[in-house]
Design a protein around this motif. Structure first.
Motif, PDB file in Angstrom:
ATOM      1  N   MET A 144      27.532   0.548  -6.249  1.00  0.00           N
ATOM      2  CA  MET A 144      26.600  -0.323  -6.959  1.00  0.00           C
ATOM      3  C   MET A 144      26.749  -1.761  -6.449  1.00  0.00           C
ATOM      4  SD  MET A 144      24.732   1.317  -9.118  1.00  0.00           S
ATOM      5  CE  MET A 144      24.699   3.065  -9.532  1.00  0.00           C
ATOM      6  N   PRO A 145      25.703  -2.585  -6.619  1.00  0.00           N
ATOM      7  CA  PRO A 145      25.833  -3.984  -6.204  1.00  0.00           C
ATOM      8  C   PRO A 145      27.064  -4.624  -6.831  1.00  0.00           C
ATOM      9  CG  PRO A 145      23.557  -3.494  -6.725  1.00  0.00           C
ATOM     10  CD  PRO A 145      24.345  -2.286  -7.130  1.00  0.00           C
ATOM     11  N   PRO A 146      27.999  -5.110  -6.015  1.00  0.00           N
ATOM     12  CA  PRO A 146      29.256  -5.659  -6.543  1.00  0.00           C
ATOM     13  C   PRO A 146      29.085  -7.080  -7.077  1.00  0.00           C
ATOM     14  CG  PRO A 146      29.259  -5.755  -4.155  1.00  0.00           C
ATOM     15  CD  PRO A 146      27.974  -5.091  -4.551  1.00  0.00           C
TER      16      PRO A 146
ATOM     17  N   THR B 251       0.827  -1.205   0.000  1.00  0.00           N
ATOM     18  CA  THR B 251       0.000   0.000   0.000  1.00  0.00           C
ATOM     19  C   THR B 251       0.863   1.257   0.000  1.00  0.00           C
ATOM     20  OG1 THR B 251      -0.127  -0.017   2.414  1.00  0.00           O
ATOM     21  CG2 THR B 251      -1.891  -1.132   1.201  1.00  0.00           C
ATOM     22  N   ARG B 252       2.156   1.098   0.146  1.00  0.00           N
ATOM     23  CA  ARG B 252       3.079   2.233   0.169  1.00  0.00           C
ATOM     24  C   ARG B 252       3.994   2.201  -1.041  1.00  0.00           C
ATOM     25  NH1 ARG B 252       4.366   1.048   6.523  1.00  0.00           N
ATOM     26  NH2 ARG B 252       2.642   2.251   7.403  1.00  0.00           N
ATOM     27  N   ARG B 253       4.641   3.319  -1.270  1.00  0.00           N
ATOM     28  CA  ARG B 253       5.624   3.410  -2.346  1.00  0.00           C
ATOM     29  C   ARG B 253       6.999   3.602  -1.740  1.00  0.00           C
ATOM     30  NH1 ARG B 253       2.342   7.676  -6.276  1.00  0.00           N
ATOM     31  NH2 ARG B 253       0.627   6.259  -6.837  1.00  0.00           N
ATOM     32  N   TYR B 254       7.991   2.957  -2.349  1.00  0.00           N
ATOM     33  CA  TYR B 254       9.346   3.005  -1.827  1.00  0.00           C
ATOM     34  C   TYR B 254      10.342   3.296  -2.941  1.00  0.00           C
ATOM     35  CZ  TYR B 254       7.138   0.328   1.973  1.00  0.00           C
ATOM     36  OH  TYR B 254       6.316  -0.095   2.984  1.00  0.00           O
ATOM     37  N   SER B 255      11.549   3.599  -2.528  1.00  0.00           N
ATOM     38  CA  SER B 255      12.656   3.729  -3.467  1.00  0.00           C
ATOM     39  C   SER B 255      13.932   3.279  -2.772  1.00  0.00           C
ATOM     40  CB  SER B 255      12.802   5.166  -3.965  1.00  0.00           C
ATOM     41  OG  SER B 255      13.172   6.032  -2.898  1.00  0.00           O
ATOM     42  N   ILE B 256      14.881   2.883  -3.568  1.00  0.00           N
ATOM     43  CA  ILE B 256      16.195   2.518  -3.056  1.00  0.00           C
ATOM     44  C   ILE B 256      17.236   3.125  -3.993  1.00  0.00           C
ATOM     45  CG2 ILE B 256      16.144   0.292  -4.269  1.00  0.00           C
ATOM     46  CD1 ILE B 256      17.797  -0.852  -1.960  1.00  0.00           C
ATOM     47  N   ARG B 257      18.239   3.782  -3.414  1.00  0.00           N
ATOM     48  CA  ARG B 257      19.255   4.463  -4.226  1.00  0.00           C
ATOM     49  C   ARG B 257      20.621   3.819  -4.009  1.00  0.00           C
ATOM     50  NH1 ARG B 257      20.088  10.907  -4.803  1.00  0.00           N
ATOM     51  NH2 ARG B 257      18.293  10.480  -6.164  1.00  0.00           N
ATOM     52  N   PHE B 258      21.221   3.411  -5.117  1.00  0.00           N
ATOM     53  CA  PHE B 258      22.593   2.926  -5.089  1.00  0.00           C
ATOM     54  C   PHE B 258      23.499   4.066  -5.544  1.00  0.00           C
ATOM     55  CE2 PHE B 258      20.074  -0.935  -5.805  1.00  0.00           C
ATOM     56  CZ  PHE B 258      20.579  -1.754  -4.810  1.00  0.00           C
ATOM     57  N   ALA B 259      24.448   4.467  -4.702  1.00  0.00           N
ATOM     58  CA  ALA B 259      25.390   5.519  -5.061  1.00  0.00           C
ATOM     59  C   ALA B 259      26.261   5.057  -6.220  1.00  0.00           C
ATOM     60  CB  ALA B 259      26.255   5.889  -3.858  1.00  0.00           C
TER      61      ALA B 259
ATOM     62  N   CYS C 233       5.872  -4.689  -6.673  1.00  0.00           N
ATOM     63  CA  CYS C 233       5.830  -5.445  -5.422  1.00  0.00           C
ATOM     64  C   CYS C 233       4.409  -5.954  -5.186  1.00  0.00           C
ATOM     65  CB  CYS C 233       6.289  -4.584  -4.245  1.00  0.00           C
ATOM     66  SG  CYS C 233       5.171  -3.202  -3.857  1.00  0.00           S
ATOM     67  N   PRO C 234       4.232  -6.961  -4.331  1.00  0.00           N
ATOM     68  CA  PRO C 234       2.896  -7.465  -4.017  1.00  0.00           C
ATOM     69  C   PRO C 234       2.039  -6.410  -3.320  1.00  0.00           C
ATOM     70  CG  PRO C 234       4.582  -9.056  -3.397  1.00  0.00           C
ATOM     71  CD  PRO C 234       5.295  -7.781  -3.730  1.00  0.00           C
ATOM     72  N   GLN C 235       0.741  -6.645  -3.269  1.00  0.00           N
ATOM     73  CA  GLN C 235      -0.181  -5.700  -2.644  1.00  0.00           C
ATOM     74  C   GLN C 235      -0.032  -5.653  -1.126  1.00  0.00           C
ATOM     75  OE1 GLN C 235      -2.294  -3.597  -4.048  1.00  0.00           O
ATOM     76  NE2 GLN C 235      -2.116  -4.236  -6.185  1.00  0.00           N
ATOM     77  N   GLY C 236       0.317  -6.770  -0.511  1.00  0.00           N
ATOM     78  CA  GLY C 236       0.450  -6.822   0.941  1.00  0.00           C
ATOM     79  C   GLY C 236       1.899  -6.723   1.386  1.00  0.00           C
ATOM     80  N   ARG C 237       2.227  -7.399   2.486  1.00  0.00           N
ATOM     81  CA  ARG C 237       3.600  -7.400   2.958  1.00  0.00           C
ATOM     82  C   ARG C 237       4.501  -8.152   1.982  1.00  0.00           C
ATOM     83  NH1 ARG C 237       3.613  -8.109   9.557  1.00  0.00           N
ATOM     84  NH2 ARG C 237       2.080  -6.475  10.001  1.00  0.00           N
ATOM     85  N   PHE C 238       5.742  -7.696   1.888  1.00  0.00           N
ATOM     86  CA  PHE C 238       6.649  -8.346   0.953  1.00  0.00           C
ATOM     87  C   PHE C 238       8.087  -8.257   1.437  1.00  0.00           C
ATOM     88  CE2 PHE C 238       6.437  -3.938  -0.467  1.00  0.00           C
ATOM     89  CZ  PHE C 238       7.740  -3.639  -0.829  1.00  0.00           C
ATOM     90  N   THR C 239       8.933  -9.004   0.775  1.00  0.00           N
ATOM     91  CA  THR C 239      10.362  -9.042   1.064  1.00  0.00           C
ATOM     92  C   THR C 239      11.123  -8.682  -0.197  1.00  0.00           C
ATOM     93  OG1 THR C 239      10.111 -10.759   2.754  1.00  0.00           O
ATOM     94  CG2 THR C 239      12.295 -10.522   1.770  1.00  0.00           C
ATOM     95  N   LEU C 240      12.145  -7.854  -0.056  1.00  0.00           N
ATOM     96  CA  LEU C 240      13.037  -7.550  -1.172  1.00  0.00           C
ATOM     97  C   LEU C 240      14.186  -8.537  -1.157  1.00  0.00           C
ATOM     98  CD1 LEU C 240      13.326  -3.645  -1.224  1.00  0.00           C
ATOM     99  CD2 LEU C 240      12.176  -5.114  -2.906  1.00  0.00           C
ATOM    100  N   VAL C 241      14.497  -9.071  -2.321  1.00  0.00           N
ATOM    101  CA  VAL C 241      15.572 -10.041  -2.452  1.00  0.00           C
ATOM    102  C   VAL C 241      16.580  -9.518  -3.470  1.00  0.00           C
ATOM    103  CG1 VAL C 241      16.181 -12.402  -3.099  1.00  0.00           C
ATOM    104  CG2 VAL C 241      14.024 -11.946  -1.903  1.00  0.00           C
ATOM    105  N   LEU C 242      17.825  -9.369  -3.033  1.00  0.00           N
ATOM    106  CA  LEU C 242      18.905  -8.926  -3.912  1.00  0.00           C
ATOM    107  C   LEU C 242      19.830 -10.108  -4.159  1.00  0.00           C
ATOM    108  CD1 LEU C 242      20.435  -6.634  -5.398  1.00  0.00           C
ATOM    109  CD2 LEU C 242      21.709  -6.275  -3.268  1.00  0.00           C
ATOM    110  N   GLU C 243      20.039 -10.440  -5.418  1.00  0.00           N
ATOM    111  CA  GLU C 243      20.904 -11.557  -5.781  1.00  0.00           C
ATOM    112  C   GLU C 243      22.130 -11.038  -6.533  1.00  0.00           C
ATOM    113  OE1 GLU C 243      18.622 -15.333  -6.947  1.00  0.00           O
ATOM    114  OE2 GLU C 243      17.188 -13.727  -7.380  1.00  0.00           O
ATOM    115  N   LEU C 244      23.301 -11.475  -6.100  1.00  0.00           N
ATOM    116  CA  LEU C 244      24.566 -11.121  -6.739  1.00  0.00           C
ATOM    117  C   LEU C 244      25.161 -12.390  -7.336  1.00  0.00           C
ATOM    118  CD1 LEU C 244      26.133  -8.868  -3.941  1.00  0.00           C
ATOM    119  CD2 LEU C 244      24.626  -8.166  -5.811  1.00  0.00           C
TER     120      LEU C 244
END
Length: 214
Positions: A112-114, A100-108, A174-185
């Motif tokens: 950046m993801p190594p 129900t919310r909006r988010y952002s994530i900033r990589f300097a 993202c899903p409508q309800g609760r969710f998890t962010l997954v970062l894969e390297l």
């Protein structure tokens, strides 16, 4: 703990054992299973709260309980040097991520993801299911992303595409309800493997701060 579990898995039926031996094997298997599940749940809570790496540890490590729990957590993954997975279910304020919310994530630009091969960010619901829709189901170095003038990268995370996200390809659904962010390297850099790099905090869009959470 290990021997009863292996015995139960390999030998199977207990009819050929004396009654007391069969009971001991079954009890040992139950204790072993419960112990691994408890460690699995502990690791899952850490991963969701702290961008913790959830990839199985190096096979040379002798902490067998930790290894078993991590393998159960992510059975599909390879060794950390090949595939490192991190996850979080909370924003920078410590509140749960919710559709129900909006988010952002900033990589300097210099953080950046190594990953020597590629990196990918996705959002999964609390059962671990990824969004089925495209193109927003995952985002990363495999996509044609829009970078800021200073070289940094902003990724927008929301359940539906908006005018803001439509301006570029940096939208992660993202899903409508609760969710998890997954970062894969994939083929992660040394700084990630050694814990010298971690993903930035997830920021909530201020115009949606008052939205209720289920």
């Amino acid at each position: 703990l290990v021997i009863p579990v292996l015995a139960a898995a390999v030998i199977g039926p207990f009819s050929s054992f004396p009654a007391d031996a069969a009971q001991a094997i079954q009890e040992g298997a139950a204790v072993g299973r419960a112990t691994v599940l408890a460690e699995h749940d502990r690791l899952l809570r850490l991963a969701r709260d702290n961008w913790m790496a959830a990839t199985p540890v190096d096979p040379e490590r002798t902490d067998y309980l930790n290894r078993a729990a991590r393998i159960r957590l992510t059975p599909h993954t390879a060794l950390p040097k090949d595939h490192l997975l991190m996850a979080t279910s909370r924003d920078g304020a410590g509140e749960v991520l919710h559709g129900t919310r909006r988010y952002s994530i900033r990589f300097a630009a210099d953080a950046m993801p190594p990953a020597d091969a590629l990196w990918s960010l996705s959002a999964v619901d609390m059962t671990g299911r990824m969004m089925a829709r495209k193109p927003g189901r995952s985002i990363g170095s495999h996509r044609d992303l829009h970078y800021n003038n200073d070289g940094s990268l902003d990724i927008l995370i929301q359940s539906t595409r908006s005018r803001r996200s439509a301006r570029n390809n940096n939208w992660l659904q993202c899903p409508q309800g609760r969710f998890t962010l997954v970062l894969e390297l994939f083929s992660p850099g040394a700084e990630a493997l050694e814990g010298r790099w971690s993903p930035p905090a997830v920021q909530r869009d201020p115009d949606r701060r008052a939205q209720p959470v289920d």
